[in-house]
Design a protein around this motif. Structure first.
Motif, PDB file in Angstrom:
ATOM      1  N   PRO A   1       0.941  -1.206  -0.060  1.00 50.94           N
ATOM      2  CA  PRO A   1      -0.039  -0.023  -0.074  1.00 50.94           C
ATOM      3  C   PRO A   1       0.835   1.178   0.143  1.00 50.94           C
ATOM      4  N   HIS A   2       0.544   2.312  -0.709  1.00 53.00           N
ATOM      5  CA  HIS A   2       1.165   3.484  -0.773  1.00 53.00           C
ATOM      6  C   HIS A   2       1.063   4.137   0.614  1.00 53.00           C
ATOM      7  N   PRO A   3       2.256   4.416   1.023  1.00 52.28           N
ATOM      8  CA  PRO A   3       2.330   5.202   2.474  1.00 52.28           C
ATOM      9  C   PRO A   3       1.981   6.747   2.334  1.00 52.28           C
ATOM     10  N   GLY A   4       2.148   7.219   1.366  1.00 54.91           N
ATOM     11  CA  GLY A   4       2.272   8.619   0.993  1.00 54.91           C
ATOM     12  C   GLY A   4       3.805   9.020   1.101  1.00 54.91           C
ATOM     13  N   PRO A   5       4.348  10.093   1.653  1.00 55.40           N
ATOM     14  CA  PRO A   5       5.667  10.310   1.420  1.00 55.40           C
ATOM     15  C   PRO A   5       6.361   9.286   2.629  1.00 55.40           C
ATOM     16  N   ASP A   6       7.512   8.572   1.933  1.00 56.00           N
ATOM     17  CA  ASP A   6       8.202   7.645   2.340  1.00 56.00           C
ATOM     18  C   ASP A   6       9.634   7.901   2.408  1.00 56.00           C
TER      19      ASP A   6
ATOM     20  N   TYR B   1       7.045  -0.847  -8.826  1.00 55.72           N
ATOM     21  CA  TYR B   1       7.199  -2.051  -8.009  1.00 55.72           C
ATOM     22  C   TYR B   1       6.939  -2.075  -6.787  1.00 55.72           C
ATOM     23  N   LEU B   2       7.287  -1.035  -5.747  1.00 56.62           N
ATOM     24  CA  LEU B   2       7.111  -1.154  -4.421  1.00 56.62           C
ATOM     25  C   LEU B   2       5.826  -0.778  -4.260  1.00 56.62           C
ATOM     26  N   TYR B   3       5.288   0.191  -4.706  1.00 59.94           N
ATOM     27  CA  TYR B   3       3.699   0.653  -4.125  1.00 59.94           C
ATOM     28  C   TYR B   3       2.513   0.623  -4.957  1.00 59.94           C
TER      29      TYR B   3
END
Length: 69
Positions: free
Chosen positions: A17-22, A61-63
């Motif tokens: 899940p996309h956490p917002g600013p990471d 790939y990550l989010y």
């Protein structure tokens, strides 16, 4: 067969899940991935478009995309 897809090692973790600013996603991360690619014989990234494309590929790939409201 059960009709379920075969998963040898369980469920996928990525994309997350996309956490917002990471704070973990930094220029250093992109540089490190580029270094690994070069160490494995791929050509070095030499123009800004290559860096931008690598960064975009890592994000994809990550989010998962953030949910629209």
């Amino acid at each position: 067969m059960s009709g379920k897809p075969f998963r040898l090692w369980g469920e996928r973790v990525y994309p997350m899940p996309h956490p917002g600013p990471d704070p973990r996603f930094t220029e250093c991360l992109v540089n490190s991935v580029a270094g690994v690619l070069v160490a494995h014989g791929y050509p070095p990234l030499s123009v800004p478009g290559d860096w931008a494309a690598l960064e975009t590929a890592l994000v994809r790939y990550l989010y998962r995309p953030p949910k629209e409201t």
